[in-house]
Design a protein around this motif. Structure first.
Motif, PDB file in Angstrom:
ATOM      1  N   LYS A 167       5.775   0.053  17.913  1.00 16.93           N
ATOM      2  CA  LYS A 167       4.467  -0.424  18.345  1.00 16.93           C
ATOM      3  C   LYS A 167       3.641  -0.878  17.150  1.00 16.93           C
ATOM      4  O   LYS A 167       3.903  -0.492  16.012  1.00 16.93           O
ATOM      5  CB  LYS A 167       3.724   0.671  19.112  1.00 16.93           C
ATOM      6  N   GLY A 171      -1.829   0.823  17.429  1.00 16.79           N
ATOM      7  CA  GLY A 171      -2.071   0.287  18.764  1.00 16.79           C
ATOM      8  C   GLY A 171      -1.044   0.743  19.779  1.00 16.79           C
ATOM      9  O   GLY A 171      -0.213   1.616  19.517  1.00 16.79           O
ATOM     10  N   HIS A 172      -1.098   0.133  20.964  1.00 14.83           N
ATOM     11  CA  HIS A 172      -0.193   0.491  22.055  1.00 14.83           C
ATOM     12  C   HIS A 172       0.780  -0.640  22.392  1.00 14.83           C
ATOM     13  O   HIS A 172       1.644  -0.473  23.247  1.00 14.83           O
ATOM     14  CB  HIS A 172      -1.002   0.837  23.316  1.00 14.83           C
ATOM     15  N   THR A 173       0.640  -1.786  21.740  1.00 15.23           N
ATOM     16  CA  THR A 173       1.447  -2.960  22.072  1.00 15.23           C
ATOM     17  C   THR A 173       2.752  -2.964  21.292  1.00 15.23           C
ATOM     18  O   THR A 173       2.775  -2.711  20.089  1.00 15.23           O
ATOM     19  CB  THR A 173       0.661  -4.246  21.755  1.00 15.23           C
ATOM     20  N   HIS A 174       3.846  -3.257  21.993  1.00 15.63           N
ATOM     21  CA  HIS A 174       5.142  -3.358  21.330  1.00 15.63           C
ATOM     22  C   HIS A 174       5.161  -4.535  20.358  1.00 15.63           C
ATOM     23  O   HIS A 174       4.559  -5.581  20.613  1.00 15.63           O
ATOM     24  CB  HIS A 174       6.252  -3.583  22.363  1.00 15.63           C
ATOM     25  N   ARG A 229       4.718   6.912  13.888  1.00 12.39           N
ATOM     26  CA  ARG A 229       3.835   6.695  15.039  1.00 12.39           C
ATOM     27  C   ARG A 229       2.683   7.698  15.027  1.00 12.39           C
ATOM     28  O   ARG A 229       1.526   7.345  15.280  1.00 12.39           O
ATOM     29  CB  ARG A 229       4.644   6.818  16.334  1.00 12.39           C
ATOM     30  N   ARG A 233      -1.318   6.819  14.598  1.00  9.66           N
ATOM     31  CA  ARG A 233      -2.256   7.163  15.662  1.00  9.66           C
ATOM     32  C   ARG A 233      -3.271   8.220  15.230  1.00  9.66           C
ATOM     33  O   ARG A 233      -4.165   8.575  15.989  1.00  9.66           O
ATOM     34  CB  ARG A 233      -1.481   7.667  16.887  1.00  9.66           C
TER      35      ARG A 233
END
Length: 236
Positions: A167, A171-174, A229, A233
Motif C-alpha cells: 500500500k 495510506g490505504h490505496t494499493h 506497514r 501507519r
C-alpha cells in the motif's frame, strides 16, 4: 482488412492478438515505449522492432518501470522464529479466526522491542474455499493487532508462494504497476498480486512475494512487510 489494421484496439484485445500478457503491454506503456489504443498494424510493427532489437516486451530503455521514493527512517532487526501457542483473532466483522499453526519472534524496530506473531490458516478467498493465509500481528495474544495479510497460491497443502499487496506509504490505496513503491521495500522480491494469486477479485497490484522453501526467510519477509506497514501507519 485495412480498416481492422488501422482501428484502435483496447489493451485486452491487443494482448490477445499478439499472444502477450496484458501486464507486458502495460509495462511497455509505463516505460514510454508504446501508446495504448494504437492500431493493430502499429502494434505488429512495434513488436517486430522489439524482437529485432532483442529487447523483452515491457523493458524500459532507461528508467525503471517502478521508481522508489524517499522513505522515513527504519531500522529493523528480527530475532529467531519459534513456534507459538494456538491463538484466535476477532476481526472487525465479528468473525473469529483460529491459528493452529503460528510463529513468533522478538524484533527491534527503530530501537523499540516488539513481538511479531504470524498465524497460518485457510479461508475462502479469490475463488478458493480454502486458500492458505498468513496474517502478521504485533503484540502477544489476546491483545494482538493485525498488520498485513498474505495469500497463498493454493490451500495449506499445495501452496508454494505467498503474496501480499503493498500500500501507499501511510495510506490505504494499493500500489499499482508503474506507481512508486515505498523505499523500505528496496531489495524485497515483488510481483503483480493477481499473477501469483489467480482467481476472481484478486487485486492487480504490486505485492511482496515469498516462497515456502526456507521457512525462516519466508517469515522474515512476511514480518518485514508487516513492520513497514505498521511504521507507515504509526502503529509501531
Amino acid at each position: 482488412m485495412n480498416q481492422l489494421l488501422n482501428d484502435a484496439l483496447p489493451i485486452d484485445a491487443a494482448a490477445m492478438l499478439l499472444g502477450l500478457g496484458r501486464t507486458h503491454l502495460l509495462q511497455a506503456a509505463v516505460a514510454g515505449d508504446l501508446e495504448i489504443g494504437v492500431s493493430l498494424q502499429s502494434l505488429i510493427g512495434w513488436k517486430a522492432k522489439r524482437d529485432a532489437e532483442g529487447k523483452a516486451i515491457g523493458e524500459p530503455s532507461e528508467a525503471p518501470i517502478v521508481e522508489q521514493r524517499q522513505d522515513i527512517g527504519m531500522n529493523v532487526e528480527i530475532g529467531f522464529w519459534t513456534p507459538a501457542e494456538r491463538f484466535s483473532h476477532k476481526w472487525p466483522d465479528g468473525t473469529i479466526e483460529e491459528y493452529g499453526k503460528s510463529f513468533k519472534a522478538d524484533v527491534q524496530v527503530n530501537g523499540k522491542s516488539r513481538t511479531i506473531y504470524i498465524g497460518i490458516t485457510q479461508r475462502a478467498s479469490a475463488g478458493l474455499d480454502d486458500r492458505a493465509r498468513a496474517i502478521v500481528f504485533y503484540n502477544a495474544p489476546p491483545k494482538q493487532r493485525a498488520l498485513v495479510e498474505f495469500s497463498g497460491n493454493g490451500d495449506l497443502t499445495t501452496t508454494t508462494k505467498y503474496a501480499s499487496p503493498i500500500k501507499e506509504q501511510g495510506g490505504h490505496t494499493h500500489v499499482r504497476l508503474g506507481q512508486s513503491v515505498p523505499a523500505a521495500y528496496n531489495g524485497m522480491a515483488t510481483c503483480i498480486f493477481s499473477e501469483i494469486i489467480v482467481g476472481p477479485y484478486a487485486a492487480n497490484s504490486v505485492a511482496v512475494v515469498t516462497d515456502i522453501a526456507n521457512r525462516d526467510a519466508m517469515l522474515d519477509i512476511m514480518a518485514k512487510h508487516g513492520i513497514i506497514r505498521g511504521v507507515h501507519r504509526g502503529w509501531l
